[in-house]
Design a protein around this motif. Structure first.
Motif, PDB file in Angstrom:
ATOM      1  N   PRO A  89       0.819  -1.231   0.000  1.00  0.00           N
ATOM      2  CA  PRO A  89       0.000   0.000   0.000  1.00  0.00           C
ATOM      3  C   PRO A  89       0.843   1.268   0.000  1.00  0.00           C
ATOM      4  CG  PRO A  89      -0.871  -1.576   1.572  1.00  0.00           C
ATOM      5  CD  PRO A  89       0.452  -2.113   1.122  1.00  0.00           C
ATOM      6  N   LEU A  90       2.021   1.200   0.620  1.00  0.00           N
ATOM      7  CA  LEU A  90       2.916   2.360   0.630  1.00  0.00           C
ATOM      8  C   LEU A  90       3.406   2.673  -0.781  1.00  0.00           C
ATOM      9  CD1 LEU A  90       4.450   4.408   2.385  1.00  0.00           C
ATOM     10  CD2 LEU A  90       6.263   2.702   2.610  1.00  0.00           C
ATOM     11  N   LEU A  91       3.764   1.638  -1.531  1.00  0.00           N
ATOM     12  CA  LEU A  91       4.213   1.835  -2.915  1.00  0.00           C
ATOM     13  C   LEU A  91       3.060   2.324  -3.789  1.00  0.00           C
ATOM     14  CD1 LEU A  91       6.483  -1.323  -3.326  1.00  0.00           C
ATOM     15  CD2 LEU A  91       7.153   1.013  -2.742  1.00  0.00           C
ATOM     16  N   VAL A  92       1.866   1.798  -3.536  1.00  0.00           N
ATOM     17  CA  VAL A  92       0.684   2.255  -4.281  1.00  0.00           C
ATOM     18  C   VAL A  92       0.431   3.737  -4.016  1.00  0.00           C
ATOM     19  CG1 VAL A  92      -1.826   2.015  -4.491  1.00  0.00           C
ATOM     20  CG2 VAL A  92      -0.388  -0.026  -4.385  1.00  0.00           C
ATOM     21  N   ALA A  93       0.583   4.148  -2.753  1.00  0.00           N
ATOM     22  CA  ALA A  93       0.386   5.563  -2.408  1.00  0.00           C
ATOM     23  C   ALA A  93       1.419   6.437  -3.106  1.00  0.00           C
ATOM     24  CB  ALA A  93       0.485   5.743  -0.894  1.00  0.00           C
ATOM     25  N   GLY A  94       2.667   5.954  -3.191  1.00  0.00           N
ATOM     26  CA  GLY A  94       3.697   6.721  -3.881  1.00  0.00           C
ATOM     27  C   GLY A  94       3.400   6.884  -5.363  1.00  0.00           C
ATOM     28  N   LEU A  95       2.988   5.793  -6.011  1.00  0.00           N
ATOM     29  CA  LEU A  95       2.642   5.867  -7.440  1.00  0.00           C
ATOM     30  C   LEU A  95       1.440   6.781  -7.666  1.00  0.00           C
ATOM     31  CD1 LEU A  95       3.095   2.124  -8.487  1.00  0.00           C
ATOM     32  CD2 LEU A  95       4.608   4.040  -8.998  1.00  0.00           C
ATOM     33  N   LEU A  96       0.444   6.684  -6.777  1.00  0.00           N
ATOM     34  CA  LEU A  96      -0.741   7.537  -6.905  1.00  0.00           C
ATOM     35  C   LEU A  96      -0.367   9.008  -6.748  1.00  0.00           C
ATOM     36  CD1 LEU A  96      -3.815   7.848  -7.169  1.00  0.00           C
ATOM     37  CD2 LEU A  96      -3.977   7.506  -4.682  1.00  0.00           C
ATOM     38  N   ALA A  97       0.490   9.313  -5.785  1.00  0.00           N
ATOM     39  CA  ALA A  97       0.914  10.705  -5.576  1.00  0.00           C
ATOM     40  C   ALA A  97       1.664  11.234  -6.791  1.00  0.00           C
ATOM     41  CB  ALA A  97       1.780  10.800  -4.325  1.00  0.00           C
ATOM     42  N   GLY A 110       3.669   6.414   6.099  1.00  0.00           N
ATOM     43  CA  GLY A 110       2.848   5.350   5.518  1.00  0.00           C
ATOM     44  C   GLY A 110       2.965   4.046   6.276  1.00  0.00           C
ATOM     45  N   VAL A 111       4.175   3.711   6.694  1.00  0.00           N
ATOM     46  CA  VAL A 111       4.358   2.497   7.486  1.00  0.00           C
ATOM     47  C   VAL A 111       3.669   2.639   8.836  1.00  0.00           C
ATOM     48  CG1 VAL A 111       6.092   1.120   8.684  1.00  0.00           C
ATOM     49  CG2 VAL A 111       6.469   1.808   6.336  1.00  0.00           C
ATOM     50  N   ALA A 112       3.768   3.823   9.440  1.00  0.00           N
ATOM     51  CA  ALA A 112       3.147   4.039  10.746  1.00  0.00           C
ATOM     52  C   ALA A 112       1.636   3.854  10.678  1.00  0.00           C
ATOM     53  CB  ALA A 112       3.490   5.436  11.247  1.00  0.00           C
ATOM     54  N   PHE A 113       1.016   4.257   9.570  1.00  0.00           N
ATOM     55  CA  PHE A 113      -0.429   4.090   9.440  1.00  0.00           C
ATOM     56  C   PHE A 113      -0.805   2.628   9.231  1.00  0.00           C
ATOM     57  CE2 PHE A 113      -0.952   8.662   7.712  1.00  0.00           C
ATOM     58  CZ  PHE A 113      -0.975   9.142   8.999  1.00  0.00           C
ATOM     59  N   LYS A 114      -0.140   1.970   8.295  1.00  0.00           N
ATOM     60  CA  LYS A 114      -0.561   0.624   7.897  1.00  0.00           C
ATOM     61  C   LYS A 114      -0.250  -0.420   8.949  1.00  0.00           C
ATOM     62  CE  LYS A 114      -2.470  -2.147   5.029  1.00  0.00           C
ATOM     63  NZ  LYS A 114      -3.915  -2.015   4.734  1.00  0.00           N
ATOM     64  N   ILE A 115       0.826  -0.241   9.708  1.00  0.00           N
ATOM     65  CA  ILE A 115       1.200  -1.267  10.676  1.00  0.00           C
ATOM     66  C   ILE A 115       0.161  -1.397  11.785  1.00  0.00           C
ATOM     67  CG2 ILE A 115       2.556   0.176  12.239  1.00  0.00           C
ATOM     68  CD1 ILE A 115       4.635  -2.110  12.270  1.00  0.00           C
ATOM     69  N   TYR A 116      -0.599  -0.324  12.058  1.00  0.00           N
ATOM     70  CA  TYR A 116      -1.677  -0.426  13.043  1.00  0.00           C
ATOM     71  C   TYR A 116      -2.724  -1.442  12.600  1.00  0.00           C
ATOM     72  CZ  TYR A 116       0.260   3.966  14.820  1.00  0.00           C
ATOM     73  OH  TYR A 116       1.097   4.925  15.320  1.00  0.00           O
ATOM     74  N   TYR A 117      -3.059  -1.410  11.307  1.00  0.00           N
ATOM     75  CA  TYR A 117      -4.051  -2.352  10.786  1.00  0.00           C
ATOM     76  C   TYR A 117      -3.517  -3.784  10.824  1.00  0.00           C
ATOM     77  CZ  TYR A 117      -7.061   1.367   9.064  1.00  0.00           C
ATOM     78  OH  TYR A 117      -7.910   2.446   8.974  1.00  0.00           O
ATOM     79  N   ILE A 118      -2.241  -3.954  10.493  1.00  0.00           N
ATOM     80  CA  ILE A 118      -1.663  -5.293  10.502  1.00  0.00           C
ATOM     81  C   ILE A 118      -1.675  -5.873  11.913  1.00  0.00           C
ATOM     82  CG2 ILE A 118       0.431  -6.624  10.067  1.00  0.00           C
ATOM     83  CD1 ILE A 118      -0.965  -5.687   7.542  1.00  0.00           C
ATOM     84  N   MET A 119      -1.294  -5.096  12.899  1.00  0.00           N
ATOM     85  CA  MET A 119      -1.277  -5.578  14.276  1.00  0.00           C
ATOM     86  C   MET A 119      -2.685  -5.862  14.782  1.00  0.00           C
ATOM     87  SD  MET A 119       1.903  -5.761  14.788  1.00  0.00           S
ATOM     88  CE  MET A 119       1.916  -6.203  16.530  1.00  0.00           C
ATOM     89  N   ALA A 120      -3.639  -5.014  14.427  1.00  0.00           N
ATOM     90  CA  ALA A 120      -5.027  -5.252  14.844  1.00  0.00           C
ATOM     91  C   ALA A 120      -5.586  -6.507  14.174  1.00  0.00           C
ATOM     92  CB  ALA A 120      -5.883  -4.044  14.493  1.00  0.00           C
ATOM     93  N   TRP A 121      -5.274  -6.715  12.901  1.00  0.00           N
ATOM     94  CA  TRP A 121      -5.749  -7.904  12.195  1.00  0.00           C
ATOM     95  C   TRP A 121      -5.132  -9.165  12.787  1.00  0.00           C
ATOM     96  CZ3 TRP A 121      -2.819 -11.106   8.772  1.00  0.00           C
ATOM     97  CH2 TRP A 121      -3.581 -12.067   8.104  1.00  0.00           C
ATOM     98  N   ARG A 122      -3.850  -9.105  13.154  1.00  0.00           N
ATOM     99  CA  ARG A 122      -3.196 -10.266  13.764  1.00  0.00           C
ATOM    100  C   ARG A 122      -3.750 -10.551  15.152  1.00  0.00           C
ATOM    101  NH1 ARG A 122       3.252  -9.982  12.684  1.00  0.00           N
ATOM    102  NH2 ARG A 122       3.097 -11.874  13.961  1.00  0.00           N
ATOM    103  N   ALA A 123      -4.296  -9.532  15.810  1.00  0.00           N
ATOM    104  CA  ALA A 123      -4.898  -9.725  17.132  1.00  0.00           C
ATOM    105  C   ALA A 123      -6.307 -10.287  17.051  1.00  0.00           C
ATOM    106  CB  ALA A 123      -4.912  -8.414  17.893  1.00  0.00           C
TER     107      ALA A 123
END
Length: 212
Positions: A108-116, A142-155
């Motif tokens: 998603p970080l790379l997608v955001a970069g390409l979109l920008a 971007g990593v700070a935002f997405k890692i919250y979702y990854i940790m919540a999903w793993r929980a």
């Protein structure tokens, strides 16, 4: 006749004349030339600098300084961006211990970069030495935002888009976008363009983190 060939011939003619003068009394002579066309156009300056350096490698001046500094900054930016991405990937692997989760964070970080970058091209926003600093910012935030979702999903959390986590990420991104984007109002063109690109990068990062 190509510009480089024209400059080279002119340089040879001037060198022959200066050799005659030097044989008489060895004077110090300054030669000043200007580019044909719009001197404020970066493409014109780059072409002019390449042609001059091809004919006279020891030449100096504003156009040469601009060309060399832009080449150095662009190379350094590509190198530091690559190293930063590799360092982030390594830290993510240490924290998450799963290649799949690392990819879910980085893609998603790379997608955001390409979109920008696509929006920058469509918008016609020029990139320069001032606003290019906004792109590395996208990596860390971007990593700070997405890692919250990854940790919540793993929980074991589900329906993350309807959760308080999504609201927190959205408001955090908007707060950062408004804070950095406030530079948009600056009268200094470099600072203003930095604010535009930072606000755009943060909004694209937020959308990629929430929607992907």
């Amino acid at each position: 006749m190509k510009l480089a060939e024209l400059v080279r011939r002119r340089h040879q003619q001037l060198a022959a004349r200066f050799a005659i003068l030097a044989a008489r009394r060895s004077p110090l002579t300054r030669v000043q030339i200007s580019p044909r066309g719009n001197a404020n156009d970066p493409d014109v300056l780059r072409g002019f600098a390449r042609a001059v350096l091809a004919a006279a490698p020891a030449a100096s001046g504003a156009a040469i300084n601009y060309y060399e500094s832009s080449r150095i900054v662009t190379g350094a930016f590509a190198e530091t961006g690559t190293l930063a991405l590799l360092a982030i990937a390594a830290l993510l692997y240490i924290a998450l211990r799963r290649i799949g989760d690392v990819l879910l964070t980085l893609i998603p970080l790379l997608v955001a970069g390409l979109l920008a970058l696509e929006i920058v091209v469509i918008w016609g926003l020029p990139t320069n030495f001032a606003n290019i600093v906004a792109l590395p910012l996208l990596l860390g935030v971007g990593v700070a935002f997405k890692i919250y979702y990854i940790m919540a999903w793993r929980a074991g959390n589900t329906h993350l888009l309807q959760s308080a986590l999504a609201q927190a990420v959205v408001f955090s991104a908007l707060t950062n976008a408004v804070a950095f984007g406030s530079m948009w109002a600056s009268e200094y063109p470099g600072m203003s363009s930095m604010g535009k690109l930072m606000a755009l990068s943060l909004l694209c990062t937020m959308m990629a983190a929430v929607l992907f």
